[in-house]
Design a protein around this motif. Structure first.
Motif, PDB file in Angstrom:
ATOM      1  N   PRO A  74      -2.405  -9.651 -24.952  1.00 19.02           N
ATOM      2  CA  PRO A  74      -2.557 -10.278 -26.271  1.00 19.02           C
ATOM      3  C   PRO A  74      -3.941 -10.149 -26.895  1.00 19.02           C
ATOM      4  CG  PRO A  74      -1.627 -11.805 -24.637  1.00 19.02           C
ATOM      5  CD  PRO A  74      -2.202 -10.650 -23.893  1.00 19.02           C
ATOM      6  N   VAL A  75      -3.948 -10.262 -28.220  1.00 18.15           N
ATOM      7  CA  VAL A  75      -5.184 -10.414 -28.999  1.00 18.15           C
ATOM      8  C   VAL A  75      -5.789 -11.798 -28.714  1.00 18.15           C
ATOM      9  CG1 VAL A  75      -6.042 -10.742 -31.352  1.00 18.15           C
ATOM     10  CG2 VAL A  75      -4.512  -8.817 -30.841  1.00 18.15           C
ATOM     11  N   LEU A  76      -4.942 -12.824 -28.721  1.00 16.19           N
ATOM     12  CA  LEU A  76      -5.414 -14.200 -28.535  1.00 16.19           C
ATOM     13  C   LEU A  76      -5.682 -14.474 -27.059  1.00 16.19           C
ATOM     14  CD1 LEU A  76      -2.856 -16.087 -30.844  1.00 16.19           C
ATOM     15  CD2 LEU A  76      -5.230 -15.504 -31.392  1.00 16.19           C
ATOM     16  N   GLN A  77      -6.890 -14.921 -26.757  1.00 16.15           N
ATOM     17  CA  GLN A  77      -7.272 -15.173 -25.365  1.00 16.15           C
ATOM     18  C   GLN A  77      -7.970 -16.520 -25.263  1.00 16.15           C
ATOM     19  OE1 GLN A  77      -9.683 -11.894 -24.057  1.00 16.15           O
ATOM     20  NE2 GLN A  77      -8.150 -10.356 -24.570  1.00 16.15           N
ATOM     21  N   PRO A  78      -7.527 -17.363 -24.337  1.00 13.40           N
ATOM     22  CA  PRO A  78      -8.190 -18.667 -24.181  1.00 13.40           C
ATOM     23  C   PRO A  78      -9.674 -18.465 -23.861  1.00 13.40           C
ATOM     24  CG  PRO A  78      -6.213 -18.534 -22.824  1.00 13.40           C
ATOM     25  CD  PRO A  78      -6.451 -17.158 -23.372  1.00 13.40           C
ATOM     26  N   ARG A  83      -7.726 -26.118 -29.579  1.00 13.84           N
ATOM     27  CA  ARG A  83      -8.162 -25.289 -28.464  1.00 13.84           C
ATOM     28  C   ARG A  83      -8.891 -24.077 -29.015  1.00 13.84           C
ATOM     29  NH1 ARG A  83      -2.403 -26.127 -25.773  1.00 13.84           N
ATOM     30  NH2 ARG A  83      -1.974 -25.223 -27.798  1.00 13.84           N
ATOM     31  N   PHE A 126     -15.219 -12.812 -31.607  1.00 12.59           N
ATOM     32  CA  PHE A 126     -14.595 -13.659 -32.632  1.00 12.59           C
ATOM     33  C   PHE A 126     -13.962 -14.872 -31.947  1.00 12.59           C
ATOM     34  CE2 PHE A 126     -14.016  -9.720 -35.322  1.00 12.59           C
ATOM     35  CZ  PHE A 126     -14.557 -10.220 -36.496  1.00 12.59           C
ATOM     36  N   LYS A 127     -14.174 -16.047 -32.514  1.00  6.13           N
ATOM     37  CA  LYS A 127     -13.575 -17.245 -31.947  1.00  6.13           C
ATOM     38  C   LYS A 127     -12.887 -18.051 -33.033  1.00  6.13           C
ATOM     39  CE  LYS A 127     -17.397 -17.729 -29.611  1.00  6.13           C
ATOM     40  NZ  LYS A 127     -18.555 -18.167 -28.880  1.00  6.13           N
ATOM     41  N   LEU A 128     -11.818 -18.755 -32.685  1.00  2.64           N
ATOM     42  CA  LEU A 128     -11.172 -19.647 -33.647  1.00  2.64           C
ATOM     43  C   LEU A 128     -10.689 -20.888 -32.927  1.00  2.64           C
ATOM     44  CD1 LEU A 128      -7.830 -19.544 -33.244  1.00  2.64           C
ATOM     45  CD2 LEU A 128      -8.106 -17.353 -34.340  1.00  2.64           C
ATOM     46  N   ASP A 145      -7.451 -23.428 -32.706  1.00  2.00           N
ATOM     47  CA  ASP A 145      -6.053 -23.465 -33.127  1.00  2.00           C
ATOM     48  C   ASP A 145      -5.650 -24.878 -33.558  1.00  2.00           C
ATOM     49  OD1 ASP A 145      -5.407 -24.970 -30.896  1.00  2.00           O
ATOM     50  OD2 ASP A 145      -4.255 -23.395 -29.905  1.00  2.00           O
ATOM     51  N   ARG A 146      -4.396 -25.066 -33.945  1.00  4.33           N
ATOM     52  CA  ARG A 146      -3.943 -26.339 -34.517  1.00  4.33           C
ATOM     53  C   ARG A 146      -3.998 -27.462 -33.494  1.00  4.33           C
ATOM     54  NH1 ARG A 146       1.456 -25.019 -37.086  1.00  4.33           N
ATOM     55  NH2 ARG A 146       1.466 -27.200 -37.610  1.00  4.33           N
ATOM     56  N   LEU A 195      -9.801 -20.280 -29.068  1.00  9.40           N
ATOM     57  CA  LEU A 195      -9.277 -18.983 -28.652  1.00  9.40           C
ATOM     58  C   LEU A 195     -10.272 -17.898 -29.062  1.00  9.40           C
ATOM     59  CD1 LEU A 195      -5.579 -19.421 -29.880  1.00  9.40           C
ATOM     60  CD2 LEU A 195      -6.348 -19.438 -27.504  1.00  9.40           C
ATOM     61  N   LEU A 243     -10.693 -13.717 -29.835  1.00  7.54           N
ATOM     62  CA  LEU A 243      -9.913 -12.527 -30.135  1.00  7.54           C
ATOM     63  C   LEU A 243     -10.437 -11.419 -29.230  1.00  7.54           C
ATOM     64  CD1 LEU A 243      -9.750 -12.645 -34.044  1.00  7.54           C
ATOM     65  CD2 LEU A 243      -8.416 -13.899 -32.354  1.00  7.54           C
TER      66      LEU A 243
END
Lengths: 570, 570
Positions: free
Chosen positions: B72-76, B102, B94-96, B98-99, B104, B106
């Motif tokens: 995956p693109v999304l990684q904890p 947490r 890159f970091k984000l 989530d709803r 994640l 990229l």
């Protein structure tokens, strides 16, 4: 592929977290691995299947005049502000801030980007139609990822976008896509159905969903075997009966001691449930709502939610109902302060029996428009099995399925917003008329398993099977067997047939169980016993009987069976 | 493909923002479109080329025992904290949020995820080796995206990860990959070179880069035509000469009025520059550093930065130098408080002439270890053209290239961290020995253009050309020409050759310019003139001469020329 080298291991236990069959089987087969909620790695076997699905999709998109492109995951938030769809996607839209403090969204879909591209490269009616597609990673922060690959936060999707000069052009593109989608499901070996659907957050004028039929499917589909009408239960229409001419009579109360349900009251008063009014109470975005429908029908919450354009809809609690001064079991739409939404079923007749809003009492001859008013009147009823088809009068039936594709007629709103305009032959600037069309690859793979499995494991349809055939070599410490199995594996490879070869030192039971779980459509068993009988055993995964095939005939026979199964889906 | 329908339009003007040739040509050809800094859409022609590159890569990965998966693109973010590499990637990651709040990341690369997978599925030495690869989207928040597809923030990369039982196993996997990479570049029709490289943020023990040679390339490569030694100038070693036995003499000052440069002072004192010490001043992460090297050599800042493990290295300003009490033009390492880093060249001899730290004066017989001490002594010299090869004594040369692949011996540090352990035949648990190997698909495509173009446009190598042939139909309002051109297009298609057919109503000049810009390897011209002469004109994009081919022979002749060019790369 030698099973001894394959990355991924089968497991016996059914994983606790997996509710759906496809999720259970994909995990047990070692075909997917969860990294975090709704985010999966595809292991080699599942990925082989996914690639076959993508090849079929690509082929059909190209045949329908599609040009393949690739658009980015990273999208400036300004595009989503410009389209106004950022709000519709809400928390489902992943957002991040880059090192230069700019906000980027992770593309949940690509209408914004592709319309921006179209604005760059489409100038004249001569540039139309354009049918652009990609097979690319989408990201959506789903609130409740579940079902393994069915509802995830990261997935590979084929999305096509069409640009036409007018509605007639869109209709051509749309119908080409509907046909391409039908071809894709058929060529994947799946039974699917196109049904009418709701447009949801994507927006637009009309849409169809494609359902892979499966008992375990999460969607209910209402269809008419007579005329072929089919729709999601969330959208399905039916004939509620024509109006009966009656003279409005004055309201009178009637005692109904201890009778509260529609059924009980109707029976007690010797009436049909269709002569009664049913009230159901909801909270729609914090507002109390009274939904009124004919007594023999049920409210469809999706239709009600869409009608109200509500973000959130739920049944009111007993407390919330009584706070409104409503007596449950004898509720009446008459004299209420709260908003009343009426199903169109109650327009077709008058003089209904409703509650009196006094315990143990009901009211005769309630008339919409005279005794109470509806804020909105529309179709908010659920179509059920046995209802009358609105198109042909036939009897509706129900089946279950999994949504594996969705096509939308978008119209011109995005083209207008992003300036995707073309100059017509008379020199006038006009917006392109757009359509969009999506298939989730992983979802399709999961749906294929939901439709094709038994209690032992997956039964892959031949066109999307990771490998067409599974070779079980039993007692491979026996030189003769090992030699025969190795030769079959090599001969098949030489003939262009890649197979999965269980070359491990394991018991026949373990090998057969794994073969059934992994689900390749054909299985060869080579053992001392079969060699003594003069060959190997060849069987279909879907059948119990096997054929003894002499070693020299194996390649030909396997080829024949593969061709046969591929043709059945062609 | 009919050019009239192709999505994407050519443009004459050279886009102002594009510095590199490939960037200019890809934009002018309408093959890529920038969505935001370092983020591009691939238009149909570029995407066709990218798909051919991916097919070749896939083929070679499979042949080297690779199993394709997708991660995956999304990684904890926890994975990156666990490996400790989040810090090394810094703001590039890159970091984000989530709803569910947490964090994640990229994926900029997938060592963490794949090692976590390996920990799940690898248990025994029997499960080894594993060679896993994917072709998937990577995201890196590059501080300075540039060069079109050369340095971007989102890109498709083939990344392979190998797991072996020991170093010998890793060596086998590594050499297989080196060979596979060489095959890939050759099969793409490119001239590439494997060179020694630095491991950077990925980490690990050893690494090689693959360079596509191109005059416009951003990297300088030092190589020995004699023994084949090749390395990035940032890493290249050379023979600095053996030591000369001398007796240490006492320091004495000498007047050098008005002489400041090494050259001038050496000439004035009748010495070779190699008998002098050169001091260069840097600020490394805010610390003042004096780098000392033999007078005939230059400091290599990458080597110095790596030696210091500095995040930031720059030349000191004149002000910063004089703040240290150093007299520029007569600088000496003797008696300095600041850290001195010495190149190993000055260990090989003694009695150097250095500055006296007094204007117009130098000092004879400076000896390292007696008159000044170095904090570190190592190779920090730049290898230049004409230097002596450290391996064979030959003369080094220089060329330029673009990095299109990087392979690393990682060792065991990630396997230990993530518990990717296996049980050996004796029952001991050991960590897997890992390697990782990456090729950027878009970078490779851009490098192919840097290596293959002229002033008119791209000259695609046949194996990765979007289409092998471009058909120019001139004067298509002439029925005879239109019929001939349509027939050629159809006949080629029937023979399995997809072509780009310029069926537009445009002048010959526009059509030829577009054909040269788009760069398909072969071109057919059909016009009233060629038909009068009995056929069409067939030419290679790379050559000026054309052949007149009778209509009936075209398919055969085109096939022959395609085969010829494909074989040259096979």
């Amino acid at each position: 592929m030698r099973l001894s080298l394959l990355f991924g291991k089968t497991q016996r236990e059914i994983p606790g977290e997996a509710e759906t069959i496809s999720h259970q089987l994909l995990l047990r087969a070692g075909m997917i691995n969860q990294l975090t909620a709704g985010v999966y790695s595809f292991m080699p076997l599942a990925w082989r299947s996914a690639k076959k699905i993508m090849d079929i999709i690509r082929d059909e998109m190209d045949a329908a005049g599609g040009q393949e492109i690739t658009m980015p995951v990273l999208q400036p938030i300004e595009l989503w502000e410009k389209s106004g769809r950022g709000a519709a996607f809400g928390a489902n839209l992943f957002k991040l801030i880059d090192r230069k403090d700019r906000v980027l969204a992770l593309g949940p879909t690509h209408e914004e980007v592709v319309t921006d591209l179209a604005a760059h490269y489409i100038q004249s009616y001569r540039d139309l139609p354009q049918r652009l597609y990609q097979i690319q990673t989408k990201l959506r922060d789903e609130p409740r990822p579940r079902g393994g690959l069915v509802r995830v936060r990261e997935f590979i999707m084929k999305d096509m976008y069409t640009f036409d000069a007018d509605d007639a052009g869109l209709e051509v593109s749309y119908q080409k896509m509907v046909q391409a989608y039908k071809n894709i499901y058929r060529r994947c070996g799946l039974k699917a159905m196109a049904i009418e659907a709701d447009s949801g957050a994507i927006g637009g004028k009309a849409s169809h969903e494609f359902m892979v039929l499966a008992e375990s499917g999460e969607d209910e589909i209402i269809f008419c075997p007579g005329c072929g009408y089919a729709a999601n239960v969330e959208k399905a229409k039916f004939d509620k009966g024509s109006s009966i001419e009656q003279i409005p009579l004055p309201m009178t109360d009637v005692e109904t001691p201890g009778k509260e349900s529609i059924e009980d009251v109707a029976k007690f008063l010797n009436l049909a449930p269709s002569q009664m009014l049913k009230c159901v109470f909801y909270i729609a975005d914090k507002e109390f709502i009274i939904a009124v429908i004919r007594g023999d029908l049920e409210i469809n919450e999706v239709k009600l939610k869409n009608l109200l354009k509500a973000t959130d809809l739920r049944l009111a609690t007993a407390e919330e109902v009584s706070e409104q001064g409503i007596i449950a079991g004898s509720a009446s739409p008459v004299g209420q302060k709260a908003k009343v939404i009426a199903d169109d079923s109650i327009v077709s007749s008058i003089n209904y029996v409703g509650g009196a809003n006094i315990a143990g009492r009901h009211t005769n001859n309630v008339v919409l428009g005279r005794d109470f008013n509806a804020y909105k009147t529309s179709d908010i009823a659920s179509a059920g099995v046995g209802a009358k088809c609105a198109k042909c009068g036939g009897t509706l039936e129900s089946t279950r399925g999994i949504e594996v594709g969705h096509v939308f007629k978008l119209g011109t709103f995005l083209a207008e917003t992003f300036g995707a305009l073309y100059t017509d032959p008379e020199g006038n600037q006009k917006p392109c008329v757009m359509g969009c069309y999506g298939i989730g690859v992983g979802r399709l793979l999961a749906a294929a398993i939901e439709q094709n499995h038994d209690d032992k494991g997956i039964i892959w349809p031949m066109p999307i099977a990771p490998y067409p055939i599974h070779i079980c070599g039993l007692s491979l410490d026996n030189e003769k067997v090992k030699e025969a199995a190795d030769k079959i594996y090599a001969d098949l490879y030489t003939a262009g047939i890649q197979s999965l070869y269980d070359d491990r030192i394991e018991s026949p039971g373990v090998k057969f169980n794994d073969a059934d779980l992994l689900g390749m459509p054909l299985r060869i068993t080579a053992s001392p016993r079969t060699l003594d009988k003069g060959g190997i055993e060849l069987k279909k995964r879907s059948e119990k009987t096997f054929t003894l095939v002499p070693i020299d005939n194996i390649v030909g026979e396997v080829k024949r069976m593969i061709d046969e199964q591929m043709k059945a889906a062609a």
